[in-house]
Design a protein around this motif. Sequence first.
Motif, PDB file in Angstrom:
ATOM      1  N   ALA A 105      63.239   0.431  29.430  1.00 25.11           N
ATOM      2  CA  ALA A 105      62.244  -0.275  28.618  1.00 25.11           C
ATOM      3  C   ALA A 105      62.880  -0.868  27.370  1.00 25.11           C
ATOM      4  CB  ALA A 105      61.109   0.679  28.240  1.00 25.11           C
ATOM      5  N   GLY A 108      64.881  -3.866  28.215  1.00 20.93           N
ATOM      6  CA  GLY A 108      64.089  -4.980  28.729  1.00 20.93           C
ATOM      7  C   GLY A 108      64.281  -5.221  30.209  1.00 20.93           C
ATOM      8  N   ILE A 109      64.589  -4.153  30.957  1.00 20.25           N
ATOM      9  CA  ILE A 109      64.843  -4.270  32.396  1.00 20.25           C
ATOM     10  C   ILE A 109      63.717  -3.577  33.164  1.00 20.25           C
ATOM     11  CG2 ILE A 109      66.439  -3.752  34.271  1.00 20.25           C
ATOM     12  CD1 ILE A 109      68.661  -3.573  32.174  1.00 20.25           C
ATOM     13  N   PRO A 110      62.850  -4.313  33.842  1.00 23.96           N
ATOM     14  CA  PRO A 110      61.787  -3.673  34.622  1.00 23.96           C
ATOM     15  C   PRO A 110      62.354  -2.986  35.852  1.00 23.96           C
ATOM     16  CG  PRO A 110      61.800  -6.025  35.027  1.00 23.96           C
ATOM     17  CD  PRO A 110      62.814  -5.787  33.930  1.00 23.96           C
ATOM     18  N   ILE A 128      57.323  -4.133  32.779  1.00 22.74           N
ATOM     19  CA  ILE A 128      57.398  -3.796  31.357  1.00 22.74           C
ATOM     20  C   ILE A 128      56.304  -4.536  30.611  1.00 22.74           C
ATOM     21  CG2 ILE A 128      58.773  -3.848  29.239  1.00 22.74           C
ATOM     22  CD1 ILE A 128      61.269  -3.732  30.853  1.00 22.74           C
ATOM     23  N   GLU A 130      54.854  -5.966  27.244  1.00 21.08           N
ATOM     24  CA  GLU A 130      55.560  -6.460  26.069  1.00 21.08           C
ATOM     25  C   GLU A 130      55.382  -5.527  24.873  1.00 21.08           C
ATOM     26  OE1 GLU A 130      52.388  -9.576  24.058  1.00 21.08           O
ATOM     27  OE2 GLU A 130      53.685 -10.297  25.672  1.00 21.08           O
ATOM     28  N   TYR A 131      56.330  -5.601  23.937  1.00 24.19           N
ATOM     29  CA  TYR A 131      56.306  -4.673  22.809  1.00 24.19           C
ATOM     30  C   TYR A 131      55.051  -4.855  21.966  1.00 24.19           C
ATOM     31  CZ  TYR A 131      57.259  -2.152  18.583  1.00 24.19           C
ATOM     32  OH  TYR A 131      57.135  -1.286  17.521  1.00 24.19           O
ATOM     33  N   ALA A 156      57.646  -1.635  26.387  1.00 26.01           N
ATOM     34  CA  ALA A 156      58.872  -2.100  25.747  1.00 26.01           C
ATOM     35  C   ALA A 156      59.175  -1.328  24.475  1.00 26.01           C
ATOM     36  CB  ALA A 156      58.760  -3.592  25.440  1.00 26.01           C
ATOM     37  N   ASN A 157      60.395  -0.769  24.400  1.00 31.26           N
ATOM     38  CA  ASN A 157      60.861  -0.019  23.228  1.00 31.26           C
ATOM     39  C   ASN A 157      59.921   1.104  22.835  1.00 31.26           C
ATOM     40  OD1 ASN A 157      62.202  -2.777  23.085  1.00 31.26           O
ATOM     41  ND2 ASN A 157      63.322  -1.673  21.493  1.00 31.26           N
TER      42      ASN A 157
END
Length: 285
Positions: A105, A108-110, A128, A130-131, A156-157
Motif C-alpha cells: 500500500a 502504491g502497488i495493488p 488500493i 487512494e490516500y 494507501a499509506n
Amino acid sequence: MSSESSLRADIVEVGRRMYARGYTASNDGNISVRLGADRLLMTPKSVCKGFMTPDMMCITDLDGRKLQGDRDPSSETLMHLEVYRQRPDVQAVVHAHPPTATGFAVAGIPLDRAVLAEVLTTLGSIPIAEYATPSTKELPLAVRKYIKAYDGMLLANHGALTVGGDLYGAYYKMETIEHFAKISLVARLLGRENLLSREEVTRLQELRGAYGIKAPAPICEVQGSDPKSGSDPDQSCQVVQAPPGGGSRLVPDSMSSKPSAETEEIRLTYRELSALIEDAVRNLR
C-alpha cells in the motif's frame, strides 16, 4: 444472528489474533459487527487489540451515535459506517495494518495480479484506495469507490480493510491478503511472477459457485482495463491483471521476466569501482 455476548467475545478473540500475528501494533486497527438491523458493536478507541475485554465494546447506531459503552467508539467509525451503508450484505468489518500488505500500500502497488487461484476464487483481487487522512471524512469517500465490488482492499499509506458475512469471515480475508502479499513479494524478489492466464481466471470464476463462494462483483471482462462507466465513480467489477494465455494456463509476467535498460544489473570489479569513485572525487575538487 449470534447473541451480543458471543459477538463481544468474538471481537476480543479476533483482536487477539490480529495482535499476535503482528497485524496491529499499539492501539492500531478496529473491528465492528452488525448487532441487529440498526446497531453496531465496535471496538473502542485508544485500546490495544491484543488486550481487550468484552465490556470495552461500544454500541452505536448506523449514524455513529454512541448508544452504550463506557468508552468512545473507534476513531475510524466513519469508514465502518460507509461500508455498512454501501453493502447491506456485510455483517462485519476489520481494519488492520498487516506489515507486508501495508508495504504494498505504501509502495502504491495493488495486489491485482492473477497469481494464486485461492485468492482469485475468494477475494478476486485487492485494489488500493487512494490516500485519505485517517479518521476524517476523506477516508469513507476513498473506500466507497471500491467497496461495492471488493471484499478487501489496501488503503494507501495506511493499511488494509476487509469485510465479510460474519466476523471470522472478514478476519480470514485479512489473513489471505497478508499471505498473498508475502508470496507476491518473495516472487518479485526472486525476479519473476508466472501469472494465471485470462482464460484460467475465467474458469476459476465459474467454479466459485461449486465452492459455495459468493463474490460481491464479477471480474471485469477486459482485465486490466478501467471498469468505470459513464459518470459513475464507483467500480462495479473487479480488475485483475491476467494476460491472454494462448493455450497456456501460466504466462510469464512480461514486466518481470524481461529486465529493461533501467533495471538491468551492472557488474563491476572492485578495481573498476574504485577507479570510478576516485574519478568522481577528483571531479568534485
